[in-house]
Design a protein around this motif. Structure first.
Motif, mmCIF file in Angstrom:
data_model
loop_
_atom_site.group_PDB
_atom_site.id
_atom_site.type_symbol
_atom_site.label_atom_id
_atom_site.label_comp_id
_atom_site.label_asym_id
_atom_site.label_seq_id
_atom_site.Cartn_x
_atom_site.Cartn_y
_atom_site.Cartn_z
ATOM 1 N N GLY A 10 -27.957 32.107 -24.835
ATOM 2 C CA GLY A 10 -27.804 33.206 -23.880
ATOM 3 C C GLY A 10 -27.577 32.697 -22.468
ATOM 4 O O GLY A 10 -26.722 33.200 -21.743
ATOM 5 N N LEU A 11 -28.337 31.695 -22.068
ATOM 6 C CA LEU A 11 -28.181 31.121 -20.728
ATOM 7 C C LEU A 11 -26.805 30.501 -20.547
ATOM 8 O O LEU A 11 -26.145 30.689 -19.525
ATOM 9 C CB LEU A 11 -29.258 30.056 -20.483
ATOM 10 C CG LEU A 11 -30.665 30.545 -20.195
ATOM 11 C CD1 LEU A 11 -31.638 29.378 -20.194
ATOM 12 C CD2 LEU A 11 -30.715 31.262 -18.857
ATOM 13 N N ALA A 12 -26.374 29.723 -21.552
ATOM 14 C CA ALA A 12 -25.084 29.045 -21.436
ATOM 15 C C ALA A 12 -23.959 30.050 -21.299
ATOM 16 O O ALA A 12 -23.070 29.904 -20.451
ATOM 17 C CB ALA A 12 -24.845 28.149 -22.648
ATOM 18 N N LEU A 13 -23.978 31.097 -22.136
ATOM 19 C CA LEU A 13 -22.894 32.074 -22.088
ATOM 20 C C LEU A 13 -22.895 32.845 -20.784
ATOM 21 O O LEU A 13 -21.865 33.037 -20.151
ATOM 22 C CB LEU A 13 -23.009 33.041 -23.276
ATOM 23 C CG LEU A 13 -22.806 32.430 -24.663
ATOM 24 C CD1 LEU A 13 -22.973 33.499 -25.730
ATOM 25 C CD2 LEU A 13 -21.444 31.784 -24.782
ATOM 26 N N MET A 14 -24.089 33.280 -20.355
ATOM 27 C CA MET A 14 -24.153 34.122 -19.166
ATOM 28 C C MET A 14 -23.799 33.335 -17.906
ATOM 29 O O MET A 14 -22.990 33.769 -17.099
ATOM 30 C CB MET A 14 -25.562 34.694 -19.028
ATOM 31 C CG MET A 14 -25.702 35.664 -17.877
ATOM 32 S SD MET A 14 -27.419 36.135 -17.648
ATOM 33 C CE MET A 14 -27.271 37.904 -17.622
ATOM 34 N N PHE A 15 -24.417 32.199 -17.708
ATOM 35 C CA PHE A 15 -24.210 31.469 -16.460
ATOM 36 C C PHE A 15 -23.052 30.483 -16.510
ATOM 37 O O PHE A 15 -22.562 30.050 -15.474
ATOM 38 C CB PHE A 15 -25.506 30.777 -16.047
ATOM 39 C CG PHE A 15 -26.613 31.751 -15.754
ATOM 40 C CD1 PHE A 15 -27.726 31.837 -16.568
ATOM 41 C CD2 PHE A 15 -26.504 32.612 -14.681
ATOM 42 C CE1 PHE A 15 -28.729 32.762 -16.309
ATOM 43 C CE2 PHE A 15 -27.500 33.535 -14.410
ATOM 44 C CZ PHE A 15 -28.615 33.620 -15.228
ATOM 45 N N ALA B 132 -22.558 25.800 -16.895
ATOM 46 C CA ALA B 132 -23.829 26.431 -16.538
ATOM 47 C C ALA B 132 -24.806 25.448 -15.911
ATOM 48 O O ALA B 132 -25.653 25.834 -15.103
ATOM 49 C CB ALA B 132 -24.470 27.055 -17.785
ATOM 50 N N SER B 133 -24.715 24.168 -16.290
ATOM 51 C CA SER B 133 -25.715 23.200 -15.839
ATOM 52 C C SER B 133 -25.292 22.377 -14.642
ATOM 53 O O SER B 133 -26.130 21.861 -13.929
ATOM 54 C CB SER B 133 -26.044 22.215 -16.969
ATOM 55 O OG SER B 133 -26.098 22.863 -18.187
ATOM 56 N N ALA B 134 -24.006 22.189 -14.448
ATOM 57 C CA ALA B 134 -23.562 21.345 -13.340
ATOM 58 C C ALA B 134 -22.937 22.168 -12.223
ATOM 59 O O ALA B 134 -23.270 22.009 -11.058
ATOM 60 C CB ALA B 134 -22.559 20.307 -13.845
ATOM 61 N N ALA C 82 -28.457 24.245 -23.040
ATOM 62 C CA ALA C 82 -28.420 24.848 -21.716
ATOM 63 C C ALA C 82 -29.799 25.070 -21.095
ATOM 64 O O ALA C 82 -29.991 24.841 -19.896
ATOM 65 C CB ALA C 82 -27.662 26.173 -21.760
ATOM 66 N N LEU C 83 -30.763 25.520 -21.894
ATOM 67 C CA LEU C 83 -32.087 25.790 -21.329
ATOM 68 C C LEU C 83 -32.638 24.538 -20.639
ATOM 69 O O LEU C 83 -33.181 24.597 -19.537
ATOM 70 C CB LEU C 83 -33.033 26.245 -22.445
ATOM 71 C CG LEU C 83 -34.485 26.507 -22.057
ATOM 72 C CD1 LEU C 83 -34.571 27.611 -21.022
ATOM 73 C CD2 LEU C 83 -35.305 26.888 -23.290
ATOM 74 N N PHE C 84 -32.435 23.387 -21.272
ATOM 75 C CA PHE C 84 -32.998 22.145 -20.737
ATOM 76 C C PHE C 84 -32.148 21.571 -19.614
ATOM 77 O O PHE C 84 -32.667 21.111 -18.593
ATOM 78 C CB PHE C 84 -33.137 21.124 -21.865
ATOM 79 C CG PHE C 84 -33.949 21.641 -23.015
ATOM 80 C CD1 PHE C 84 -33.350 22.257 -24.097
ATOM 81 C CD2 PHE C 84 -35.339 21.555 -22.976
ATOM 82 C CE1 PHE C 84 -34.102 22.757 -25.136
ATOM 83 C CE2 PHE C 84 -36.093 22.054 -24.021
ATOM 84 C CZ PHE C 84 -35.473 22.666 -25.107
ATOM 85 N N SER C 85 -30.822 21.612 -19.785
ATOM 86 C CA SER C 85 -29.975 21.003 -18.772
ATOM 87 C C SER C 85 -29.948 21.842 -17.496
ATOM 88 O O SER C 85 -29.894 21.312 -16.394
ATOM 89 C CB SER C 85 -28.561 20.766 -19.312
ATOM 90 O OG SER C 85 -28.086 21.908 -19.979
#
Lengths: 527, 107
Positions: free
Chosen positions: A245-250, A418-420, A478-481
């Motif tokens: 969910g985090l990866a897709l949204m952000f 999402a992470s960088a 994604a949650l961790f990165s």
């Protein structure tokens, strides 16, 4: 085996050549109007909110989402809707938090806005790396998808297909810049929305426009029965669910080729409008793919024309939408949809190539290497060279990665975005305390964590490298990165006592005023 | 940044209209962001922790609660974006124009 595709479909070939012809004419028209650097990167700011919304939705409605999501709905029902929703919900976030400040602070790409008050060189390098990583992964997925699609539909060898896509992509960007890619994207979006609407309409008409009837037939025909109406095996546990969910949204808010489109409009108000239009078109499109997926279950399951002896769909689940178009609309609709699916890929890779070229030329060459001491025409020339290089690299990678699972590539692209990219953009706009050092270290932490965890996860460690058990137990990092990125940016900013840090913090107020009011923002060029 | 630009920025910071713009913006951005996040992650957590609830069938005998909520979420997403742009046009744009006129940068 591919009996329904025995000959190359005439409609497909005609529609395809027509599209390529029109797109090359557009490219020629655009090349006459692309004179300055601003024209090349952002179409001179001349794109309207509506046009931009349509172009952005076109970027989003790639072959991956059209074929992939309807294919996912075909195989798992409800789970396909999960993906669709995930891809859609990032848009309000972009609108509420990012679109306006981005347009007000930047000129051509998100790295302008992200590096606004910081020391240019390190931030631009990081943003360029994040952009290039995202773009390359996305490109591989599109090239492999294109190659496979053309191979099946037009009976061309895979390598030839990949080379054709690469050459056309280079042509669109080098000759027509952002103006060409925007219009190609726009036209493709209209064709795709139109074609998908026709397919969905025909499906619904068959069931008297009663969704319940459609679902009823689908549950009867699908091997999992009524279970397709609820969550399946896509997300196996809460951590994976949240991570995906985090990866897709952000991730949406960190895609360089999408963010680049915000600079093609006149001002922040038009940027906002683009998002509303885009959200509307994309939302509508995902409802269509949902209907198409269920339609595919109803029409294709157990049907000997479309399935093989074991009951699997000929060509794989990615062909569900294509095959359905023949089932409801005959060879004509099949041909049209096939050509549009291919056009879709062409348009998306062009946008990706331009985003990559701008990272190389505007960030790395002009700002980092030459420290701003280059003429505009030099910068544009380097962009064009970068496009050619990217095109060759994309062809090479597309051919090498033929056998790989491309859904994982897109997933990784989103995780990196999402992470960088996203944490840097968000915090630089809203947090006074962020400093250059914090951004560089935190952003790098996000980028590397995403990549490392992906390698240690099941898809690479077990499937590709052949080890017994994955070291990282989840498929989505994604949650961790993202956590690594935000914590890193915070920690290394608050502990930063350097002189540069004081400049970074002090410049926040002026940046915030410009972000909120548009005073000092880059204007559209007069033509 | 040029001296002119610095002075413009300082002038804006002092304007009451600017504070008004910020507070009106926050009044709508914050709740809408929270709404979107809560709606989406509630849905995700339901998928993760209570998938059987989402599989419950509605009165027509086949459509599931999950599909209804999912389609509803798509509708909510669009509504949030449309509402925000309407709000910005109706309430925020004129303040921004006022500010730009007052500091002489309005085109």
């Amino acid at each position: 085996m591919f009996s329904f595709l025995a000959q190359v479909n005439t409609t497909a070939a005609l529609t395809f050549f027509l599209f390529v012809g029109v797109s090359l004419c557009i490219t020629y028209w655009a090349s006459r109007r692309t004179k300055t650097r601003s024209d090349f990167y952002s179409a001179g700011g001349q794109i309207t909110g509506f046009q931009n919304g349509l172009a952005i939705s076109g970027d989003y409605m790639s072959a991956a989402s059209f074929l992939g999501i309807s294919g996912l709905v075909f195989s798992s029902g409800f789970d396909g809707l999960l993906y669709s929703i995930g891809f859609l919900v990032g848009w309000p976030i972009i609108l509420l938090l990012i679109a306006e400040p981005l347009r007000n602070l930047g000129r051509f790409n998100f790295s302008d806005a992200a590096s606004f008050r910081f020391e240019q060189t390190p931030i631009r390098i990081l943003a360029a790396l994040g952009s290039l990583a995202t773009v390359c992964l996305y490109l591989i997925a599109q090239m492999v998808g294109a190659g496979k699609l053309i191979e099946v539909l037009f009976h061309l060898p895979y390598e030839t297909a990949v080379i054709i896509v690469g050459i056309l992509m280079i042509a669109y960007v080098t000759f027509g810049g952002m103006l060409a890619t925007t219009w190609v994207q726009l036209i493709k979006a209209i064709l795709l929305l139109g074609g998908a609407t026709v397919v969905a309409f025909l499906v619904l008409a068959h069931f008297n426009f009663n969704l319940t009837n459609l679902f009823q037939t689908a549950t009867e025909k699908h091997v999992n029965g009524a279970k397709i109406m609820g969550p399946g095996t896509l997300v196996k546990d809460p951590i994976s669910a949240i991570s995906l969910g985090l990866a897709l949204m952000f991730g949406t808010a960190g895609l360089p080729h999408i963010l680049m489109r915000f600079f093609t409009v006149k001002d922040a108000k038009a940027a906002n409008r683009s998002v509303v239009y885009a959200t509307g078109f994309i939302g509508y499109f995902y409802i269509l793919t949902f209907i198409i997926g269920f339609g595919a279950i109803a029409f294709l399951s157990g049907n000997p024309t479309y399935t093989d002896e074991k009951g699997a769909l000929i060509g794989g689940t990615n062909m569900a939408a294509i095959q359905l178009s023949q089932a409801v609309g005959g060879d004509f609709l099949l041909g049209f949809i096939s050509a549009v699916a291919f056009a879709t890929i062409l348009a998306v890779v062009s946008g990706l190539a331009l985003a990559g070229a701008s990272a190389i030329s505007h960030d790395l060459y002009a700002r980092v290497w030459k420290k701003g001491d280059v003429s505009e025409s030099q910068e544009v020339r380097v962009s064009k060279i970068a496009t050619v290089i990217l095109g060759v690299v994309a062809i090479f990678l597309g051919i090498s990665f033929e056998q790989q699972n491309v859904a994982f590539m897109v997933g990784l692209a989103f995780a990196i975005a999402a992470s960088a990219n996203f944490p840097i953009i968000l915090l630089s706009i809203y947090w006074r305390g962020m400093t250059t050092r914090g951004a560089v270290i935190g952003g790098s932490m996000g980028l590397s964590t995403a990549i490392i965890l992906m390698i240690l996860g099941k898809t690479v460690w077990v499937n590709v490298l052949g080890y017994e058990h994955a070291i990282f137990p989840y498929e989505y990092p994604a949650l961790f990165s993202m956590t690594a990125a935000f914590v890193g940016i915070w920690l290394f900013s608050v502990t930063d006592r350097s002189a540069r840090a004081n400049i970074d913090r002090a410049a926040f107020d002026a940046q915030y005023i410009r972000a909120q009011t548009g005073v000092g923002a880059e204007k559209a060029t007069a033509h | 940044m040029t001296k002119d630009h610095c002075e413009t920025i300082q002038a804006i910071a002092a304007l009451p209209e600017y504070q008004q713009l910020l507070s009106k913006k926050r009044a709508v951005v914050f709740p809408l962001t929270v709404l979107m996040l809560v709606a989406y992650y509630a849905f995700i957590l339901l998928v993760a922790y209570n998938p059987s609830l989402l599989s419950v069938q509605l009165s027509d005998g086949v459509t599931s609660l999950g599909i209804l909520l999912g389609l509803g979420l798509i509708g909510l997403t669009f509504t949030i974006t449309a509402f925000f742009v309407w709000y910005a046009n109706a309430h925020l744009e004129n303040i921004v124009e006022d500010i730009q006129k007052k500091v002489g940068t309005h085109v």
